[in-house]
Scaffold this active site. Structure first.
Site, PDB file in Angstrom:
ATOM      1  N   ASP A 164      69.958  -1.514  34.921  1.00 22.93           N
ATOM      2  CA  ASP A 164      69.580  -0.931  36.221  1.00 22.93           C
ATOM      3  C   ASP A 164      70.705  -1.093  37.248  1.00 22.93           C
ATOM      4  OD1 ASP A 164      67.137   0.393  36.290  1.00 22.93           O
ATOM      5  OD2 ASP A 164      65.964  -1.463  36.396  1.00 22.93           O
ATOM      6  N   GLN A 219      60.484  -3.281  35.156  1.00 18.73           N
ATOM      7  CA  GLN A 219      59.982  -2.202  36.012  1.00 18.73           C
ATOM      8  C   GLN A 219      59.487  -2.777  37.345  1.00 18.73           C
ATOM      9  OE1 GLN A 219      60.094   1.190  35.250  1.00 18.73           O
ATOM     10  NE2 GLN A 219      59.472   1.401  37.381  1.00 18.73           N
ATOM     11  N   LYS A 226      60.803   6.411  30.103  1.00 13.84           N
ATOM     12  CA  LYS A 226      62.026   5.726  29.671  1.00 13.84           C
ATOM     13  C   LYS A 226      62.000   5.516  28.157  1.00 13.84           C
ATOM     14  CE  LYS A 226      62.599   3.749  34.212  1.00 13.84           C
ATOM     15  NZ  LYS A 226      62.393   2.646  35.146  1.00 13.84           N
TER      16      LYS A 226
END
Ligand code: NAD
Length: 277
Positions: free
Chosen positions: A119, A96, A52
């Protein structure tokens, strides 16, 4: 012969489009910056986080990493999220997953400002998706819709079957296909007659988390098969939820693993990071 849906190539094209977009926005003094939080040092998570950050660097999105020890308390993590929510330089926040057992992921997801929830996991964004409002959309299903679009695969009026009802893949996938005017069926571990239902699908999305479970018995000839699964086999190669070699001769188009859905997930995360520029 089935069309091989090349997610790697599409993702690369999207990243280049975003790079130009970010360069243009920088001329107006607008910048995106993603805060990436990892708690503990799960090796798979470290690889995802690294990828990422690399994608951000390529596109020109700033990134700030917070690598917290595994013993970090839920309160400490919440305080960090509060600070990042209040920081105008930070335009996106990503925690995460999975988190260590002593931290409740649902609480953490709810703490992230919905306006920075790249997200698309916050209930506000999930709710907005379900009523068709503009919002951050979960990256993997968003990437699948983008693949369908770029390969001119129409969803309107099609029988779409999604296997899996997770909050991050199955459910948002179903909402997006519905938004695309598909006729959507969601299957899960309690579904009866799974094979028969799957065999109705014009578009079959496998997000079941079981290596090579979906073979020719689940697939209608001419169907489009999207494989979300990622599994490391004993020979260290990757495979999906679909038995690719068995299904490929039957279908009209299929995503491979690796190189199908996977690369699109990061590309869509980058797109989300640029959304409010
Ligand atoms: P999950 O475990 O949260 O959900 C799996 C779903 O499959 C559940 O809803 C369950 O009801 C259903 N299921 C399980 N066994 C079943 C069975 N025998 N028959 C019918 N349904 C069954 O998984 P997830 O997070 O949605 O991920 C699914 C897969 O996709 C995993 O392999 C994961 O690694 C992969 N994944 C890939 C990406 C990507 O970027 N490519 C992103 C997220 C997840």
């Amino acid at each position: 012969m089935a069309i091989l849906i090349d997610g790697k190539a599409v993702a690369a094209a999207i990243k280049d489009e975003l790079k130009s977009f970010v360069e243009e926005k920088a001329k107006e003094g607008k910048h995106a910056c993603l805060a990436v939080i990892q708690v503990g040092n799960d090796p798979a998570s470290s690889v995802y986080v690294g990828n990422k950050k690399k994608a951000c660097a390529y596109i020109g999105i700033g990134s700030e990493s917070f690598e917290l020890p595994g013993e970090t308390t839920e309160n400490e993590l919440m305080e960090l999220i509060d600070r990042l929510n209040a920081d105008d330089k930070i335009t996106g926040i990503l925690v995460q997953l999975p988190l260590p057992r002593h931290i409740d992921p649902d609480k953490v997801i709810r703490r992230i400002s919905p306006a920075k929830d790249v997200d698309g996991f916050h209930p506000m964004n999930v709710g907005a998706l379900s009523i068709g409002e503009d919002c951050f959309v979960s990256c993997t299903p968003q990437g699948i819709m983008e693949l369908l679009k770029r390969y001119d695969i129409e969803t309107e009026g099609k029988e779409c079957v999604v296997i899996g009802r997770s909050n991050i893949v199955g459910k948002p996938m179903a909402m997006l296909l519905l938004r695309g005017n598909g006729t959507v069926t969601v299957c899960h571990s309690k579904t009866r007659d799974l094979k028969e239902i799957c065999k109705r699908a014009d578009i079959l999305v496998a997000a079941v988390g079981r290596p090579k479970m979906i073979d020719h018995e689940y697939v209608k000839p001419g169907a489009v098969v999207i494989d979300v699964g990622i599994h490391r086999m004993e020979n260290s190669k990757l495979c999906g939820d679909v038995d690719f070699d068995d299904v490929m001769p039957l279908c009209s188009a299929i995503t491979p693993v690796p190189g199908g859905v996977g690369p699109m997930t990061i590309a869509m995360l980058m797109k989300n990071c640029c959304k409010n520029l």
